[in-house]
Design an enzyme around this catalytic site. Sequence first.
Site, PDB file in Angstrom:
ATOM      1  N   LYS A  93      26.372 -41.189   6.868  1.00  0.00           N
ATOM      2  CA  LYS A  93      26.095 -40.222   7.944  1.00  0.00           C
ATOM      3  C   LYS A  93      24.633 -39.788   8.058  1.00  0.00           C
ATOM      4  O   LYS A  93      24.336 -38.854   8.803  1.00  0.00           O
ATOM      5  CB  LYS A  93      26.968 -38.991   7.749  1.00  0.00           C
ATOM      6  N   SER A 133      31.834 -37.047  16.123  1.00  0.00           N
ATOM      7  CA  SER A 133      30.712 -36.110  16.022  1.00  0.00           C
ATOM      8  C   SER A 133      30.207 -35.737  17.410  1.00  0.00           C
ATOM      9  O   SER A 133      30.252 -36.550  18.337  1.00  0.00           O
ATOM     10  CB  SER A 133      29.601 -36.797  15.231  1.00  0.00           C
ATOM     11  N   THR A 135      27.386 -35.793  18.106  1.00  0.00           N
ATOM     12  CA  THR A 135      26.252 -36.685  18.326  1.00  0.00           C
ATOM     13  C   THR A 135      26.558 -37.729  19.420  1.00  0.00           C
ATOM     14  O   THR A 135      25.640 -38.255  20.037  1.00  0.00           O
ATOM     15  CB  THR A 135      25.849 -37.353  16.986  1.00  0.00           C
ATOM     16  N   TYR A 158      23.401 -44.138  13.434  1.00  0.00           N
ATOM     17  CA  TYR A 158      24.587 -43.426  12.924  1.00  0.00           C
ATOM     18  C   TYR A 158      25.454 -42.960  14.095  1.00  0.00           C
ATOM     19  O   TYR A 158      26.668 -43.186  14.124  1.00  0.00           O
ATOM     20  CB  TYR A 158      24.159 -42.226  12.062  1.00  0.00           C
ATOM     21  N   LYS A 162      29.568 -43.919  15.633  1.00  0.00           N
ATOM     22  CA  LYS A 162      30.675 -43.032  16.049  1.00  0.00           C
ATOM     23  C   LYS A 162      31.098 -43.366  17.482  1.00  0.00           C
ATOM     24  O   LYS A 162      32.285 -43.425  17.816  1.00  0.00           O
ATOM     25  CB  LYS A 162      30.243 -41.563  15.966  1.00  0.00           C
ATOM     26  N   ASN A 188      28.265 -28.656  14.103  1.00  0.00           N
ATOM     27  CA  ASN A 188      27.454 -28.688  12.869  1.00  0.00           C
ATOM     28  C   ASN A 188      28.181 -28.004  11.704  1.00  0.00           C
ATOM     29  O   ASN A 188      28.135 -26.780  11.574  1.00  0.00           O
ATOM     30  CB  ASN A 188      26.098 -28.016  13.113  1.00  0.00           C
TER      31      ASN A 188
END
Length: 361
Positions: A93, A133, A135, A158, A162, A188
Amino acid sequence: MPKFKTILVTGGAGYIGSHCVIDLVNEGYDVIAIDNFANAVGDDEGSPALRKAEEITGKKITFYKADLLDKPQINEIFDKHEIDCVIHFAALKAVGESMQQPLLYYQNNLLGMLNLLEVMRSHSCYQMVFSSSCTVYGEPETLPITETHPTGSITNVYGRTKYFIEEMLKDLNTADKNWNIISLRYFNPVGAHPSGLIGEDPTKEFTNLMPFMAQVALGKKPVLTVFGNDYNTPDGTGIRDYIHVMDLASGHVAALNLLNDNHIGLKVYNLGTGKGVSVKELVTVFERVTGTKIPLKYVDRRLGDITAMWADASLAKEELGWCARYSIEEMCTDFWRWQTMNPNGYPKKNVKSSVIMNGTS
Ligand code: NAD
Ligand code: WQD
């Protein structure tokens, strides 16, 4: 549908996995945890995090040191146990490392997932909760972010692992209606179990704000470097949606409940508090609740960082019956308790673990 009994937790010795195991065991599930210790303390004697989880819950946790890249080994675990559902935390991660070693990340995160899905299918286990995530959203077009916000404009490897996995899961769900999967997009994660017995202790270098700030408070690092104070935010620093790791844990229990009672195919949920907090605000709360002073040094923005991101978590509330309960104060207090009780993290050597290895005592 019969109630799930046995849950396989991949990455169970890691930060979020070890906290989630506690809630699962407390809910009465039999947990089989696996980890290859790529980013968790542990050895052939077991995982100190899971040993603490046993201490907290008073229950045994079955553990295998196993690597998702070793498909026969994963197959053996499925042969040995009747697994009803998998919670898949295992992944690498670190954003920076993923840019330097993209193949490592694609191999570990994508191939690890492919192996797992194939072994699951061959054992007719079609239920999964996947750790995704925030992200995957990239730079937000609108705030707060709902699950329908576009995904894929991601600037790091990363994050793309995902995103690719989420796309893979969509294809799988289209092709084979047996699958019943929830992808949880965490914002987070911070904090630690309120006992102070387990917390975050990665073996790789960490760069996230709260663990770094705690190292400064402990005197292990001289200063907290704040990446940018010229963002278009009220105090100029970046805004994130920090969520207590135990709230994430209860989000997984809620996801299991939904999978247990319904055939939903594939669903995606944000797990966040719905509140944005700036770097400066988080530092101020941390200093107040811990009674420490964090020296700050303002530097340029960190490459790839976004300005502000927080969740619309209303879908999880409506459909999972879940919402975050811990405050920012509790996130800081609990993280600090873990850090002060364990300034060097878990014991690194000669850990006599009561965790069951290879399924035998
Ligand atoms: P972590 O590194 O503490 O836990 C992941 C665990 O997976 C580690 O213990 C590692 O040793 C293990 N692992 C990695 N590759 C493996 C493999 N091939 N086989 C077996 N075990 C393997 O990270 P975490 O913070 O607990 O994150 C858990 C999951 O949540 C990850 O998938 C991560 O991408 C995701 N996530 C984390 C965050 C965050 O900021 N912590 C945010 C959003 C999503
Ligand atoms: C938070 C804020 C920084 C460190 C990362 C991953 C993301 C997801 C969550 C897994 C930002 C600032 C930080 C420091 C600072 N993980 N900061 N000084 O970047 O939001 O997200 O973790 O899926 O994929 O990228 O988290 O904790 O690193 O940063 O000023 O020393 O703190 O600029 O505004 P981030 P973070």
